[in-house]
Design a protein around this motif. Structure first.
Motif, short mmCIF file in Angstrom:
data_model
loop_
_atom_site.label_atom_id
_atom_site.label_comp_id
_atom_site.label_asym_id
_atom_site.label_seq_id
_atom_site.Cartn_x
_atom_site.Cartn_y
_atom_site.Cartn_z
N TYR A 1 0.83 -1.21 0.00
CA TYR A 1 0.00 0.00 0.00
C TYR A 1 0.87 1.26 0.00
O TYR A 1 0.63 2.20 -0.78
CB TYR A 1 -0.91 -0.03 1.22
CG TYR A 1 -1.54 1.31 1.56
CD1 TYR A 1 -2.59 1.82 0.80
CD2 TYR A 1 -1.07 2.05 2.64
CE1 TYR A 1 -3.16 3.05 1.12
CE2 TYR A 1 -1.64 3.27 2.97
CZ TYR A 1 -2.68 3.77 2.20
OH TYR A 1 -3.24 4.98 2.52
N LEU B 1 -7.91 -6.17 3.10
CA LEU B 1 -8.94 -5.67 2.18
C LEU B 1 -8.95 -4.15 2.12
O LEU B 1 -9.09 -3.56 1.05
CB LEU B 1 -10.32 -6.18 2.62
CG LEU B 1 -10.65 -7.65 2.35
CD1 LEU B 1 -12.06 -7.97 2.84
CD2 LEU B 1 -10.53 -7.98 0.86
N TYR C 1 -5.98 -3.02 0.08
CA TYR C 1 -6.16 -3.27 -1.35
C TYR C 1 -7.22 -2.37 -1.97
O TYR C 1 -7.12 -2.00 -3.14
CB TYR C 1 -6.47 -4.75 -1.61
CG TYR C 1 -5.22 -5.57 -1.79
CD1 TYR C 1 -4.50 -5.51 -2.97
CD2 TYR C 1 -4.74 -6.38 -0.76
CE1 TYR C 1 -3.34 -6.25 -3.14
CE2 TYR C 1 -3.58 -7.11 -0.92
CZ TYR C 1 -2.89 -7.04 -2.11
OH TYR C 1 -1.73 -7.76 -2.27
N SER C 2 -8.25 -2.04 -1.19
CA SER C 2 -9.27 -1.13 -1.73
C SER C 2 -8.66 0.24 -2.03
O SER C 2 -8.94 0.86 -3.07
CB SER C 2 -10.44 -1.01 -0.75
OG SER C 2 -10.01 -0.43 0.46
N ARG C 3 -7.80 0.72 -1.12
CA ARG C 3 -7.12 1.99 -1.35
C ARG C 3 -6.13 1.89 -2.52
O ARG C 3 -6.01 2.81 -3.33
CB ARG C 3 -6.38 2.44 -0.08
CG ARG C 3 -7.28 2.80 1.08
CD ARG C 3 -8.10 4.06 0.79
NE ARG C 3 -7.27 5.23 0.57
CZ ARG C 3 -6.83 6.03 1.52
NH1 ARG C 3 -7.11 5.77 2.80
NH2 ARG C 3 -6.10 7.10 1.24
N SER D 1 -8.04 1.79 -5.91
CA SER D 1 -8.54 3.12 -6.27
C SER D 1 -7.41 4.03 -6.75
O SER D 1 -7.58 4.83 -7.68
CB SER D 1 -9.26 3.76 -5.08
OG SER D 1 -8.36 4.02 -4.02
#
Length: 211
Positions: free
Chosen positions: A23, A115, A118-120, A123
């Motif tokens: 991230y 999660l 990974y969502s950040r 995006s």
């Protein structure tokens, strides 16, 4: 059992730490050397072990303080919690509840952190202007994502379905994934970004198809 539980819980947290590492590399690449310095990495790894050890030493002691009778043979290929609890003669309600609590703490919480990371990341990747940069960013985290899905998927089904006697064979098969197959494939999965490994794998598959 104690060592197995400690190593399993530590791996859950290490996978979460690796997701955070990916991230930072994608979301804030310019500050990556500062945020993920050697000192910080050592602290995160030590923290994973420090959190896992006392909880699972206590859980192991709690399980083996139960009365056991009749057969001492477990229907499994190692001393995992669900098959051992099935041999206990006393009331195991508290122990089963502890299995769910620890599964929540050591499996679900790290998985939710992964999660979130990974969502950040996704995006951020989708906002990149170049297709090449997007593909490179996705390849950075693809190997880690494969390991996460294999490990967490099989472990979650096994521990959250610990009461079931109907699918013992399936539980054994799933246990193979997070105890043997996933660690065995780690070296291969994490090497897929290496050009030499990818080229060798491509040649091997082409040769296999032409036989």
């Amino acid at each position: 059992m104690c060592f197995f539980l400690i190593l399993g819980a530590t791996e859950c947290f290490l996978l979460a730490v690796m997701a955070y590492d990916r991230y930072v590399a994608i979301y804030n690449p310019l500050h990556y050397p500062l945020v993920m310095s050697h000192k910080i990495c050592v602290r995160l790894v030590v923290g994973c072990w420090v959190i896992a050890i006392p909880f699972h030493v206590g859980q192991t002691c709690q399980i083996f303080s139960l009365p056991f009778c009749d057969s001492n043979q477990i229907h499994h290929f190692f001393c995992d919690i669900p098959p051992v609890l099935k041999l206990a003669c006393g009331d195991i309600f508290v122990n089963e509840m502890m299995v769910y609590v620890f599964a929540l703490l050591f499996v679900t919480v790290p998985f939710m952190l992964i999660l979130g990371s990974y969502s950040r990341m996704i995006s951020t990747i989708l906002k990149l202007p170049s297709n090449t940069r997007r593909a490179k960013a996705f390849s950075t985290c693809s190997s880690h994502l494969i390991v996460v899905l294999l490990f967490y998927g099989s472990a979650s089904i096994t521990y959250l379905n610990s009461k079931s006697n109907q699918y013992e064979g399936t539980d054994k098969l799933l246990s193979l994934f997070y105890t043997i197959l996933t660690p065995m494939f780690n070296a291969v999965i994490y090497s897929l970004r290496n050009k030499d490994v990818t080229e060798a794998l491509r040649k091997f598959l082409l040769k296999l198809l032409t036989l």
